[in-house]
Design a protein around this motif. Structure first.
Motif, PDB file in Angstrom:
ATOM      1  N   ALA A 135       0.819  -1.215   0.000  1.00  0.00           N
ATOM      2  CA  ALA A 135       0.000   0.000   0.000  1.00  0.00           C
ATOM      3  C   ALA A 135       0.852   1.264   0.000  1.00  0.00           C
ATOM      4  O   ALA A 135       0.495   2.264  -0.623  1.00  0.00           O
ATOM      5  N   VAL A 136       1.980   1.226   0.698  1.00  0.00           N
ATOM      6  CA  VAL A 136       2.868   2.391   0.746  1.00  0.00           C
ATOM      7  C   VAL A 136       3.771   2.439  -0.480  1.00  0.00           C
ATOM      8  O   VAL A 136       3.920   3.484  -1.125  1.00  0.00           O
ATOM      9  N   VAL A 137       4.361   1.299  -0.832  1.00  0.00           N
ATOM     10  CA  VAL A 137       5.310   1.263  -1.954  1.00  0.00           C
ATOM     11  C   VAL A 137       4.626   1.588  -3.276  1.00  0.00           C
ATOM     12  O   VAL A 137       5.225   2.196  -4.169  1.00  0.00           O
ATOM     13  N   ALA A 138       3.346   1.228  -3.408  1.00  0.00           N
ATOM     14  CA  ALA A 138       2.618   1.482  -4.654  1.00  0.00           C
ATOM     15  C   ALA A 138       2.553   2.965  -4.979  1.00  0.00           C
ATOM     16  O   ALA A 138       2.450   3.353  -6.148  1.00  0.00           O
ATOM     17  N   GLY A 139       2.620   3.819  -3.965  1.00  0.00           N
ATOM     18  CA  GLY A 139       2.557   5.255  -4.190  1.00  0.00           C
ATOM     19  C   GLY A 139       3.909   5.894  -4.474  1.00  0.00           C
ATOM     20  O   GLY A 139       3.993   7.113  -4.646  1.00  0.00           O
ATOM     21  N   MET A 140       4.967   5.097  -4.533  1.00  0.00           N
ATOM     22  CA  MET A 140       6.307   5.613  -4.780  1.00  0.00           C
ATOM     23  C   MET A 140       6.651   5.550  -6.264  1.00  0.00           C
ATOM     24  O   MET A 140       5.985   4.856  -7.043  1.00  0.00           O
ATOM     25  N   ASP A 141       7.689   6.258  -6.635  1.00  0.00           N
ATOM     26  CA  ASP A 141       8.210   6.212  -7.998  1.00  0.00           C
ATOM     27  C   ASP A 141       8.817   4.825  -8.213  1.00  0.00           C
ATOM     28  O   ASP A 141       9.853   4.485  -7.635  1.00  0.00           O
ATOM     29  N   GLN A 142       8.187   4.022  -9.057  1.00  0.00           N
ATOM     30  CA  GLN A 142       8.609   2.636  -9.215  1.00  0.00           C
ATOM     31  C   GLN A 142       9.977   2.506  -9.883  1.00  0.00           C
ATOM     32  O   GLN A 142      10.694   1.531  -9.635  1.00  0.00           O
ATOM     33  N   VAL A 143      10.344   3.466 -10.702  1.00  0.00           N
ATOM     34  CA  VAL A 143      11.674   3.428 -11.319  1.00  0.00           C
ATOM     35  C   VAL A 143      12.754   3.519 -10.239  1.00  0.00           C
ATOM     36  O   VAL A 143      13.742   2.777 -10.246  1.00  0.00           O
ATOM     37  N   VAL A 144      12.545   4.418  -9.274  1.00  0.00           N
ATOM     38  CA  VAL A 144      13.517   4.581  -8.196  1.00  0.00           C
ATOM     39  C   VAL A 144      13.478   3.382  -7.248  1.00  0.00           C
ATOM     40  O   VAL A 144      14.527   2.921  -6.780  1.00  0.00           O
ATOM     41  N   VAL A 145      12.290   2.882  -6.971  1.00  0.00           N
ATOM     42  CA  VAL A 145      12.180   1.692  -6.114  1.00  0.00           C
ATOM     43  C   VAL A 145      12.999   0.550  -6.691  1.00  0.00           C
ATOM     44  O   VAL A 145      13.791  -0.102  -5.988  1.00  0.00           O
ATOM     45  N   LYS A 146      12.820   0.293  -7.988  1.00  0.00           N
ATOM     46  CA  LYS A 146      13.550  -0.804  -8.630  1.00  0.00           C
ATOM     47  C   LYS A 146      15.045  -0.541  -8.630  1.00  0.00           C
ATOM     48  O   LYS A 146      15.856  -1.470  -8.471  1.00  0.00           O
ATOM     49  N   SER A 147      15.428   0.719  -8.797  1.00  0.00           N
ATOM     50  CA  SER A 147      16.842   1.062  -8.748  1.00  0.00           C
ATOM     51  C   SER A 147      17.422   0.778  -7.373  1.00  0.00           C
ATOM     52  O   SER A 147      18.533   0.233  -7.251  1.00  0.00           O
ATOM     53  N   MET A 148      16.681   1.133  -6.322  1.00  0.00           N
ATOM     54  CA  MET A 148      17.154   0.880  -4.969  1.00  0.00           C
ATOM     55  C   MET A 148      17.301  -0.621  -4.712  1.00  0.00           C
ATOM     56  O   MET A 148      18.276  -1.079  -4.110  1.00  0.00           O
ATOM     57  N   LEU A 149      16.325  -1.384  -5.175  1.00  0.00           N
ATOM     58  CA  LEU A 149      16.349  -2.833  -4.949  1.00  0.00           C
ATOM     59  C   LEU A 149      17.456  -3.511  -5.743  1.00  0.00           C
ATOM     60  O   LEU A 149      18.099  -4.453  -5.254  1.00  0.00           O
ATOM     61  N   HIS A 150      17.681  -3.059  -6.960  1.00  0.00           N
ATOM     62  CA  HIS A 150      18.652  -3.724  -7.842  1.00  0.00           C
ATOM     63  C   HIS A 150      20.078  -3.239  -7.630  1.00  0.00           C
ATOM     64  O   HIS A 150      21.023  -4.014  -7.796  1.00  0.00           O
ATOM     65  N   ASN A 151      20.241  -1.969  -7.261  1.00  0.00           N
ATOM     66  CA  ASN A 151      21.581  -1.400  -7.164  1.00  0.00           C
ATOM     67  C   ASN A 151      22.146  -1.351  -5.759  1.00  0.00           C
ATOM     68  O   ASN A 151      23.294  -0.940  -5.564  1.00  0.00           O
ATOM     69  N   SER A 152      21.371  -1.759  -4.786  1.00  0.00           N
ATOM     70  CA  SER A 152      21.906  -1.869  -3.430  1.00  0.00           C
ATOM     71  C   SER A 152      22.708  -3.162  -3.316  1.00  0.00           C
ATOM     72  O   SER A 152      22.334  -4.189  -3.875  1.00  0.00           O
ATOM     73  N   ASN A 153      23.789  -3.101  -2.575  1.00  0.00           N
ATOM     74  CA  ASN A 153      24.613  -4.292  -2.366  1.00  0.00           C
ATOM     75  C   ASN A 153      24.032  -5.195  -1.292  1.00  0.00           C
ATOM     76  O   ASN A 153      24.332  -6.394  -1.238  1.00  0.00           O
ATOM     77  N   LEU A 154      23.189  -4.612  -0.430  1.00  0.00           N
ATOM     78  CA  LEU A 154      22.530  -5.380   0.628  1.00  0.00           C
ATOM     79  C   LEU A 154      21.138  -4.807   0.843  1.00  0.00           C
ATOM     80  O   LEU A 154      20.970  -3.592   0.940  1.00  0.00           O
ATOM     81  N   LEU A 155      20.152  -5.690   0.901  1.00  0.00           N
ATOM     82  CA  LEU A 155      18.781  -5.313   1.231  1.00  0.00           C
ATOM     83  C   LEU A 155      18.441  -5.923   2.584  1.00  0.00           C
ATOM     84  O   LEU A 155      18.686  -7.110   2.803  1.00  0.00           O
ATOM     85  N   ILE A 156      17.907  -5.111   3.468  1.00  0.00           N
ATOM     86  CA  ILE A 156      17.523  -5.604   4.788  1.00  0.00           C
ATOM     87  C   ILE A 156      16.012  -5.524   4.906  1.00  0.00           C
ATOM     88  O   ILE A 156      15.427  -4.444   4.806  1.00  0.00           O
TER      89      ILE A 156
END
Length: 385
Positions: A135-156
């Protein structure tokens, strides 16, 4: 020689809300252990600024002096294009951060989208700590969300439910995903310990509580609906329903009208935001998580530590898992009042049963949801980067 990693911890907003508070507690643990050199970058300032500044060198994405300007001064700055513009400040800030040569940049939330974009090309390992659900993530810029998920070296991921959400919604590398747990903050534990249990009145009231901003996601409307039905259908019991949290919302205005129309304003109350919610939690007989979506619900841990039985809808979240695993309350089908009512009647009839649920919840929080243990898990992962 100091071999500690130099880490920049990015705070999306310095307010007394879940993600910033959790990061603050982690940083206190890291500082106590002396395991990292800590700097902090705050995007939006708030009431936690001073607490973060006490931990390490703290930078602000927006210059703090702007907060002290009146409207006229802000308009003049805009018209005159003064050199102390926000853009110039942020460019100078980036140069300062570049000179620090951080080993790791740690983003405290997917809400740190603008900061991730700002620092995306910074030559350091990236970590993103995720607390949000659909519900919260759906309102975010999905391009940036995917960038954060893919370009982070570690996801917690802060709980199992978020791990499942990420895996089901996005294509992520599970090898770089670390699942830890939320935990009861030390200062909250201390505040509850200092209260002790209140004296029981001669004519006891069965008190049920909820918490959060008065909004649809938190299910405050469901809380009030269940409160009205409970009072009407069990008329021989003195009930009080209290809701702790921001009540300056449109929904709160409408619900207040509904409560007055039902003539129950003395039994169903919004007590507003408070720095000491434990004062209210400590008086409860039952805590009701009425949320439609909730990754975990830190207030659930606080109430469990207060030895309050818990009740939650069977939503996609970790508090229902906590309740079932530790036998600390009841998970009911979504929006099923009849099951809610039956559970309340059982608690009132069998005091030993209610007591055992409360004791189970507190024991679980003490054993498995403490800040030192969770900080150690994250510390080890950061040292491996």
């Amino acid at each position: 020689m100091n071999n500690r990693k130099l880490i920049l911890f990015v705070v999306h907003e310095s307010k007394k809300s879940g993600a910033p508070l959790l990061l603050l507690q982690l940083l206190k643990e890291f500082k106590a252990q002396g395991c990292f050199s800590i700097d902090i970058l705050i995007n939006k300032t708030g009431e936690l600024d001073v607490a973060f500044e006490a931990i390490g060198t703290t930078y602000f994405y927006y210059p703090k002096y702007l907060l002290e300007l009146n409207l006229k001064s802000k308009l003049l700055r805009r018209v005159l294009h003064q050199e102390t513009s926000i853009k110039n400040h942020q460019q100078k800030l980036y140069k300062t951060l570049t000179h620090k040569r951080y080993d790791v940049i740690y983003f405290n939330s997917l809400g740190s989208q603008s900061m991730f974009t700002y620092l995306e090309n910074y030559p350091a390992k990236k970590v993103t700590h995720i607390h949000e659900l659909h519900a919260v993530v759906a309102g975010m810029d999905q391009v940036v969300v995917k960038s954060m998920l893919h370009n982070s070296n570690l996801l917690i991921s802060s709980c199992k439910t978020i791990t499942e959400f990420l895996s089901n919604t996005y294509t992520i590398d599970t090898n770089k995903l670390l699942e830890n747990s939320v935990f009861l903050f030390k200062d909250r534990k201390k505040a509850i310990d200092n209260l002790g249990k209140p004296d029981q009145p001669s004519n006891p009231i069965f008190r049920i509580g909820g918490c959060g901003g008065v909004e649809a996601r938190k299910g405050t409307d469901l809380f009030v609906d269940f409160a009205i039905k409970t009072i009407k259908e069990i008329p021989d019991v003195a009930f009080e329903f209290i809701w702790v949290g921001n009540d300056q919302t449109a929904m709160a205005t409408q619900l207040t009208t509904d409560i007055k129309t039902a003539g129950l304003q003395e039994q169903i109350k919004f007590v507003g935001s408070t720095a000491h919610p434990e004062v209210h939690f400590n008086t409860l007989n039952l805590f009701f998580l009425s949320s439609r979506e909730e990754a975990f619900g830190l207030v659930g841990l606080e109430n469990a530590y207060c030895q309050n039985p818990l009740v939650s809808f069977d939503i996609n979240g970790d508090l229902p898992l906590f309740i079932n695993q530790y036998n600390s309350g009841k998970v009911i089908p979504e929006f099923e009042f009849a099951v809610f009512k039956t559970f309340i009647l059982k608690l009132m009839k069998d005091k030993s049963y209610a007591k055992s649920l409360g004791e189970n919840g507190k024991a679980a929080v003490v054993k498995d949801f403490n800040s030192a243990a969770q900080a150690t898990i994250i510390q080890e992962a950061l040292n491996k980067l």
